[in-house]
Design an enzyme around this catalytic site. Structure first.
Site, PDB file in Angstrom:
ATOM      1  CG  ASP A  87      10.361 -11.208 -32.758  1.00 25.99           C
ATOM      2  OD1 ASP A  87      10.721 -10.729 -33.860  1.00 25.99           O
ATOM      3  OD2 ASP A  87       9.294 -11.837 -32.609  1.00 25.99           O
ATOM      4  CD  GLU A  96      10.794  -5.370 -36.598  1.00 22.46           C
ATOM      5  OE1 GLU A  96       9.877  -5.402 -35.752  1.00 22.46           O
ATOM      6  OE2 GLU A  96      11.588  -6.292 -36.787  1.00 22.46           O
ATOM      7  CG  ASP A 147       7.776 -13.386 -38.976  1.00 23.63           C
ATOM      8  OD1 ASP A 147       8.679 -13.959 -38.325  1.00 23.63           O
ATOM      9  OD2 ASP A 147       6.902 -12.686 -38.438  1.00 23.63           O
TER      10      ASP A 147
END
Ligand code: GLC
Length: 764
Positions: free
Chosen positions: A407, A410, A481
């Site tokens: 997770d 990015e 999300d």
């Protein structure tokens, strides 16, 4: 124009001195590239050499390259045009100048009313403003009827035309919707569909790129990049399935997953103690909700330090995992990239000594803030760092963890964006955040995949939020999300279908919605809608309303169970698609198989599983009926067995406990006996249900776990039916445990086939 032929490439020197190379990797895969050196590609795999006919000729206008699938011309000015062999244009460079979008905004008024500018303009990394890099631009003509698909997880509709999308992996907290230019993933690939024919265009560029797909003008679309070299690929159809196959020939296919990863998975931020996890597993079993995995979010760690476990909350984690395994439930743990700055923490200290972290231009480790507080970022573009990260997975595999969820890659940073000049490696060489940001998550997933494979010998199960093109080789993904809103339920289908068209079939969405509070109706409809997404996971955020299958009592629990059971009955359909059709999506927008049908070109709320099962979920609050469009052919209502002619819309009753499903006539569906989890060793029997008058199906079987299938340890079954007759043939045997019995259910009767070991065949 000077033309130099090198193999299947023409090296061109244009009138203005620019060098360009155009060539073919396959008859329908064309590469258009800068004549200089290209950077390392994180997207592509070597395309095996194949013999095919190709001609390269000098023409009055310039150069003409032709294969059986496509003709490409380049003129003196460098315009690149592609045509089908019959001379019809496929995609052409736009002649003329771009007409910038007219905006009439008063920045003061906009900010006074808190109007978000991101919907109308790039916030940063303006593609023309990066110092020292020449922006790169590709402008192609757009036809009036042209639809554009792909681009990974970008929000909005299936047809991406009319919007401008940016590839700059972003941890986006605002609601995902179609005016949001950026999301977690960068897959710079579009499929154009015009006049019934499809082509693909993939720009292999890791810098920020923008795909303005007919927003600025209805006459062209353009792609620009903040850096890098010109390097793109064209994939010739005319079938969209050809384009999808060509794209995965270039960027790789999804390796066969462990079979249990297709089972139901339960997650939450966070199940934060051994007792909570044990109780959860026990409840799944007590209430007979089939389940293969429980996910542990960040709170299992010791102060959010990666590769640690909280000694107070999880004192006996290994024992807990072993006990859950006995019950058929595996544990998947989250791992973020940010490594806590902490002198007492071995991973940080070891990383410092080994220089594995990205640095500021002055050579000091770059620090931002994520869950553990101040943290540093592994430099995953360095192969040695990937190896280091891979080895660190041993902390998890020693505990018995069965999958790793990557997770925040990015990468996210709570202090704001990582400066563009932060030093990250590109394949071991010093580079910048600007160039490497979009492949950070991909390289993290790659490191995790390699590490897990070495440590366990099993097919690694990795889930990643941020990726770049080609990620399917290492990881499954989820759409990040989302929120517990009906808008986000509707969004999930085009997002998952677009990911599939972008080469990533193994994807999922947080079922029930991640943030906000879900409702009994919403979580039920969400499960129904996402029922055939390969990654089937219910996940929600801290402090939101609980949304486990029983959270709303009855009738939600019974309906939830009914659909999870249906998923398990049909799980082999998904596994067969992974094994036998690796270059096509699993969840397919109808346009993939019915591209000539204008009714499906912008259809957002139906999908096919493979080419045989049509899913038309209800995604509207309160609706108990919906319009279902069935494409050409006969379709059989999965629940009633009634045959319905296609090429029409029908009104279907769909109360909360009903998921409209239709099976294409002439298909078979593999139907497993119900189990509470996937345990291949106990799979001794399988049923095939027949739909329509006659049909055939190939079924794949192996141990569902390791790589022995690559050495031939798998079986293939050919199942056929014609009217009341049925047959089963074991056409290939490499896995030593064929089914003992196979049942084929034709319209009138059940045919039971028994395995005869000496004959290696089935007898009725
Ligand atoms: C991110 C993830 C989410 C996770 C949370 C805490 O928001 O997208 O899935 O639960 O971080 O780790």
């Amino acid at each position: 124009m000077i033309i130099e032929k090198r193999g299947r490439f023409a090296w061109l020197t244009l009138a203005d001195g620019r060098q360009l190379a155009v060539g073919a990797l396959r008859p329908n895969i064309i590469q258009v590239r800068d004549g200089g050196d290209l950077p390392h590609s994180y997207a592509t795999v070597p395309v095996a050499a194949e013999d095919f006919a190709l001609t390269i000729d000098e023409t009055a206008a310039g150069m003409r390259l032709a294969t059986a699938a496509v003709v490409v011309t380049v003129d003196e000015a460098g315009h690149v045009d592609a045509f089908y062999p019959d001379g019809t244009a496929m995609v052409q460079d736009f002649r003329g100048t771009r007409t910038p979008l007219v905006r009439d905004t008063d920045p003061q008024i906009a900010s006074a009313e808190n109007l978000d500018a991101s919907a109308v303009a790039m916030q940063d990394h303006s593609l023309t403003d990066v110092p020292g890099v020449a922006p790169l631009e590709i402008v192609k003509t757009l036809r009036p009827d042209e639809h554009l698909y792909g681009l990974g997880d970008h929000a909005g509709f299936l047809d991406k035309r009319g919007y401008a999308w940016e590839n700059w992996n972003t941890d986006e907290g605002r609601p995902h919707q179609e005016d949001l230019a950026r999301l977690y993933k960068s897959i710079p690939f579009v499929i154009g569909l015009t006049q019934g024919r499809a082509y693909g265009l993939f720009v292999d560029n890791t810098y920020p790129t923008r795909f303005d797909l007919g927003k600025e003008s209805a006459d062209y679309y353009y792609i620009d990049a903040a850096g890098g070299k010109l390097n793109y690929y064209l994939f010739a159809g005319p079938a969209m399935t050809d384009v999808a196959e060509a794209y995965t020939t270039l960027t790789g296919t999804t390796p066969l997953p462990q079979k249990w990863t297709l089972g139901y998975q339960q997650s939450r931020f966070s199940y934060a103690s051994e007792k909570v996890v044990r109780d959860l597993a026990a409840k799944m079993r007590a209430l007979n909700i089939p389940c293969d995995a429980i996910h542990l979010d960040i709170d299992y760690m010791d102060g959010f330090r990666v590769f640690t476990a909280d000694p107070k909350r999880f004192p006996q984690m290994k024992g807990m995992i072993a006990d859950l395994k006995q019950a058929g439930i595996k544990v998947v743990t989250i791992i973020d990239p940010g490594v806590k700055v902490d002198k007492q923490y071995a991973i940080y200290e070891d990383g410092l000594v080994k220089h594995v972290f990205a640095t500021n231009p002055d050579g000091t480790p770059y620090v931002n803030t994520v869950w553990p507080g101040k943290a540093v970022y592994p430099d995953f573009g360095n192969p040695a760092v990937r190896t280091w990260w891979g080895q660190n997975q041993q902390f998890l595999t020693d505990l018995g963890v069965a999958g790793v969820w990557n997770d925040m890659n990015e990468p996210a940073g709570f202090d704001g964006p990582i400066p563009d000049d932060t030093v990250f490696s590109d394949n071991g060489q010093p580079s910048t955040a600007l160039a490497m940001h979009n492949v950070f998550g991909q390289n993290m997933a790659h490191a995790t995949y390699d590490g897990l494979q070495k440590l366990t010998g099993k097919r690694p199960f990795v889930i990643s939020r941020a990726v770049y093109a080609g990620a399917q080789r290492y990881t499954t993904v989820w759409t990040g999300d989302n929120r517990s809103t009906w808008a986000h339920l509707r969004l999930a289908l085009p997002q998952l279908c677009s990911l599939g068209l972008s080469g990533i079939p193994f994807a999922g969405t947080d079922i029930g919605g991640f943030t906000s509070d879900t409702t009994a109706e919403l979580v039920t409809r969400w499960l129904e809608a996402a029922l055939f997404s390969p990654l089937l996971r219910n996940h929600s955020t801290a402090r939101s309303r609980l949304q486990e299958p029983w959270a709303f009592g009855e009738p939600t629990l019974t309906i939830y169970r009914k659909f999870v059971e249906l998923r398990y009955h049909l799980l082999d359909l998904l596994y067969d698609l992974f094994a036998l059709q690796p270059s096509l999506p699993i969840m397919r927008p109808l346009v993939l198989h019915y591209q000539d049908d204008a009714r499906v070109q912008t259809l957002n709320d139906e999908y096919l599983v493979g080419d045989s099962l049509l899913v038309a979920p209800v995604v509207e609050q309160g609706a108990t009926q919906r319009l279902v469009y069935l494409p050409a052919g006969d379709w059989i209502d999965f629940w009633t067995g009634k045959t319905i002619a296609g090429a029409q819309s029908i009104v279907v009753d769909a109360p909360l406990d009903h998921l409209p499903l239709f099976v294409k006539a002439g298909s078979l569906l593999p139907w497993r006996p119900l189990t509470q989890s996937v345990d291949v060793a106990t799979e001794t029997t399988l049923t095939f249900r027949c739909y329509g008058q006659a049909g055939a199906y190939t079924h794949y079987q192996d141990d569902g776990e390791d790589f022995a299938y690559q050495d031939g340890a798998y079986n293939l079954y050919e199942v056929r039916f014609d009217g009341d007759q049925a047959s089963v043939a074991l056409t290939r045997q490499g896995y030593p445990h064929p089914y003992q019995t196979i049942t084929v259910e034709t319209a009138g009767q059940d045919h039971v086939f028994y395995y005869v070991p000496e004959a290696r065949a089935y007898r009725e």
